[in-house]
Design a protein around this motif. Structure first.
Motif, PDB file in Angstrom:
ATOM      1  N   GLU A  57     -21.850  17.691  -0.929  1.00 54.45           N
ATOM      2  CA  GLU A  57     -22.400  19.042  -1.053  1.00 54.45           C
ATOM      3  C   GLU A  57     -23.441  19.325   0.027  1.00 54.45           C
ATOM      4  OE1 GLU A  57     -23.831  20.010  -4.968  1.00 54.45           O
ATOM      5  OE2 GLU A  57     -21.821  19.983  -5.836  1.00 54.45           O
ATOM      6  N   LEU A  58     -24.206  18.329   0.380  1.00 50.95           N
ATOM      7  CA  LEU A  58     -25.247  18.489   1.398  1.00 50.95           C
ATOM      8  C   LEU A  58     -24.692  18.427   2.820  1.00 50.95           C
ATOM      9  CD1 LEU A  58     -28.025  16.277  -0.221  1.00 50.95           C
ATOM     10  CD2 LEU A  58     -28.007  18.781  -0.029  1.00 50.95           C
ATOM     11  N   GLY A  59     -23.475  17.966   2.964  1.00 49.38           N
ATOM     12  CA  GLY A  59     -22.868  17.853   4.279  1.00 49.38           C
ATOM     13  C   GLY A  59     -23.270  16.615   5.049  1.00 49.38           C
ATOM     14  N   THR A  60     -23.845  15.635   4.361  1.00 45.07           N
ATOM     15  CA  THR A  60     -24.243  14.399   5.033  1.00 45.07           C
ATOM     16  C   THR A  60     -23.126  13.358   5.025  1.00 45.07           C
ATOM     17  OG1 THR A  60     -25.274  13.558   3.016  1.00 45.07           O
ATOM     18  CG2 THR A  60     -26.692  14.751   4.562  1.00 45.07           C
ATOM     19  N   SER A 105     -18.211  14.531 -10.630  1.00 44.57           N
ATOM     20  CA  SER A 105     -18.020  13.197 -10.048  1.00 44.57           C
ATOM     21  C   SER A 105     -17.209  12.303 -10.992  1.00 44.57           C
ATOM     22  CB  SER A 105     -19.363  12.555  -9.685  1.00 44.57           C
ATOM     23  OG  SER A 105     -20.153  12.337 -10.837  1.00 44.57           O
ATOM     24  N   ALA A 106     -17.413  12.442 -12.298  1.00 37.79           N
ATOM     25  CA  ALA A 106     -16.637  11.663 -13.262  1.00 37.79           C
ATOM     26  C   ALA A 106     -15.162  12.066 -13.219  1.00 37.79           C
ATOM     27  CB  ALA A 106     -17.197  11.848 -14.665  1.00 37.79           C
ATOM     28  N   THR A 160     -21.640  20.159 -13.831  1.00 39.39           N
ATOM     29  CA  THR A 160     -22.735  19.481 -13.153  1.00 39.39           C
ATOM     30  C   THR A 160     -22.144  18.509 -12.139  1.00 39.39           C
ATOM     31  OG1 THR A 160     -22.804  17.623 -14.701  1.00 39.39           O
ATOM     32  CG2 THR A 160     -24.151  19.568 -15.259  1.00 39.39           C
ATOM     33  N   GLN A 161     -22.990  18.000 -11.264  1.00 40.70           N
ATOM     34  CA  GLN A 161     -22.516  16.986 -10.319  1.00 40.70           C
ATOM     35  C   GLN A 161     -21.992  15.768 -11.062  1.00 40.70           C
ATOM     36  OE1 GLN A 161     -25.647  16.058  -7.523  1.00 40.70           O
ATOM     37  NE2 GLN A 161     -25.064  17.738  -6.160  1.00 40.70           N
ATOM     38  N   ALA A 211     -23.956  10.357  -6.492  1.00 36.76           N
ATOM     39  CA  ALA A 211     -24.582  10.296  -5.169  1.00 36.76           C
ATOM     40  C   ALA A 211     -23.592  10.699  -4.077  1.00 36.76           C
ATOM     41  CB  ALA A 211     -25.129   8.898  -4.899  1.00 36.76           C
ATOM     42  N   ALA A 212     -22.352  10.253  -4.183  1.00 38.15           N
ATOM     43  CA  ALA A 212     -21.324  10.629  -3.198  1.00 38.15           C
ATOM     44  C   ALA A 212     -21.093  12.130  -3.232  1.00 38.15           C
ATOM     45  CB  ALA A 212     -20.027   9.877  -3.458  1.00 38.15           C
ATOM     46  N   LEU A 213     -20.963  12.682  -4.424  1.00 38.41           N
ATOM     47  CA  LEU A 213     -20.741  14.120  -4.555  1.00 38.41           C
ATOM     48  C   LEU A 213     -21.917  14.903  -3.972  1.00 38.41           C
ATOM     49  CD1 LEU A 213     -18.804  16.274  -5.669  1.00 38.41           C
ATOM     50  CD2 LEU A 213     -20.172  16.257  -7.743  1.00 38.41           C
ATOM     51  N   SER A 214     -23.114  14.444  -4.214  1.00 32.46           N
ATOM     52  CA  SER A 214     -24.303  15.093  -3.664  1.00 32.46           C
ATOM     53  C   SER A 214     -24.274  15.098  -2.137  1.00 32.46           C
ATOM     54  CB  SER A 214     -25.565  14.386  -4.166  1.00 32.46           C
ATOM     55  OG  SER A 214     -26.720  14.961  -3.587  1.00 32.46           O
TER      56      SER A 214
END
Length: 66
Positions: free
Chosen positions: A33-36, A19-20, A14-15, A27-30
């Motif tokens: 993944e989204l490219g933002t 991330s852990a 999972t994210q 939130a950073a990992l998300s």
């Protein structure tokens, strides 16, 4: 991070789990993944290590001649 989500899901993570392992927030990992947002080089290395892949694969980089 063209292949980040695909590689994370293929690893069965999972994210929150990934991330852990990398030492960042979910939130950073998300955002990666989204490219933002783009991870720093040290975080890119940690991601590749955590996913047991190369940085080239993580970035979606193709090898010449293949």
């Amino acid at each position: 991070m063209e292949n980040l989500r695909r590689l994370r899901e293929a690893a069965g993570l999972t994210q929150i789990e990934l991330s852990a392992r990398v030492g960042v927030t979910q939130a950073a990992l998300s955002m990666w993944e989204l490219g933002t947002a783009v991870p720093s080089l040290p975080n890119t290395v940690r991601l590749a290590d955590a996913l047991d892949t190369s940085i080239d694969e993580l970035l979606g980089r193709k090898q010449a001649g293949l």
